[in-house]
Scaffold this active site. Structure first.
Site, PDB file in Angstrom:
ATOM      1  N   ARG A  18      -1.882  -0.107  -6.290  1.00  0.00           N
ATOM      2  CA  ARG A  18      -0.596   0.614  -6.239  1.00  0.00           C
ATOM      3  C   ARG A  18       0.239   0.332  -7.483  1.00  0.00           C
ATOM      4  NH1 ARG A  18       1.980  -1.569  -1.088  1.00  0.00           N
ATOM      5  NH2 ARG A  18       0.818  -3.356  -1.860  1.00  0.00           N
ATOM      6  N   ASN A  36      -0.111   2.157   0.585  1.00  0.00           N
ATOM      7  CA  ASN A  36      -1.371   1.882   1.265  1.00  0.00           C
ATOM      8  C   ASN A  36      -1.341   2.530   2.632  1.00  0.00           C
ATOM      9  OD1 ASN A  36      -2.433   0.243  -0.752  1.00  0.00           O
ATOM     10  ND2 ASN A  36      -1.771  -1.659   0.188  1.00  0.00           N
TER      11      ASN A  36
END
Length: 90
Positions: A18, A36
């Site tokens: 990320r 996520n």
């Protein structure tokens, strides 16, 4: 201006993926979010010009040093959301 919705499948959690997405989006001056999902995938949206978004999608597929990307789904949209910067959603 376009909006890209993406979902990346494979080994993409627990490796800083990320934050890689946020860094690459910053380099390309894109706005959006990334998070996520409970199934182990990573999902997000990015906004910018179409050619830059296509480049971004290619970077997501192959440029993280530890990720094993099995599949990436991309969908482009004309509607724009009021994103400011690029953030990780928790």
């Amino acid at each position: 201006m376009k909006r890209l919705h993406f979902r990346v499948y494979g080994m993409v959690q627990g490796i800083g993926y990320r934050f890689f997405v946020v860094r690459e989006a910053g380099v390309l001056k894109l706005n959006g979010t990334v998070r996520n999902l409970s199934d182990g995938s990573v999902e997000g949206e990015a906004q910018g010009d179409f050619e830059t978004l296509k480049k971004f999608a290619e970077i997501l597929k192959k440029n993280h040093p530890w990720a094993i990307v099995r599949k990436i789904e991309t969908n482009y949209h004309d509607d724009i959301k009021p994103y400011r910067g690029f953030e990780v959603e928790l």
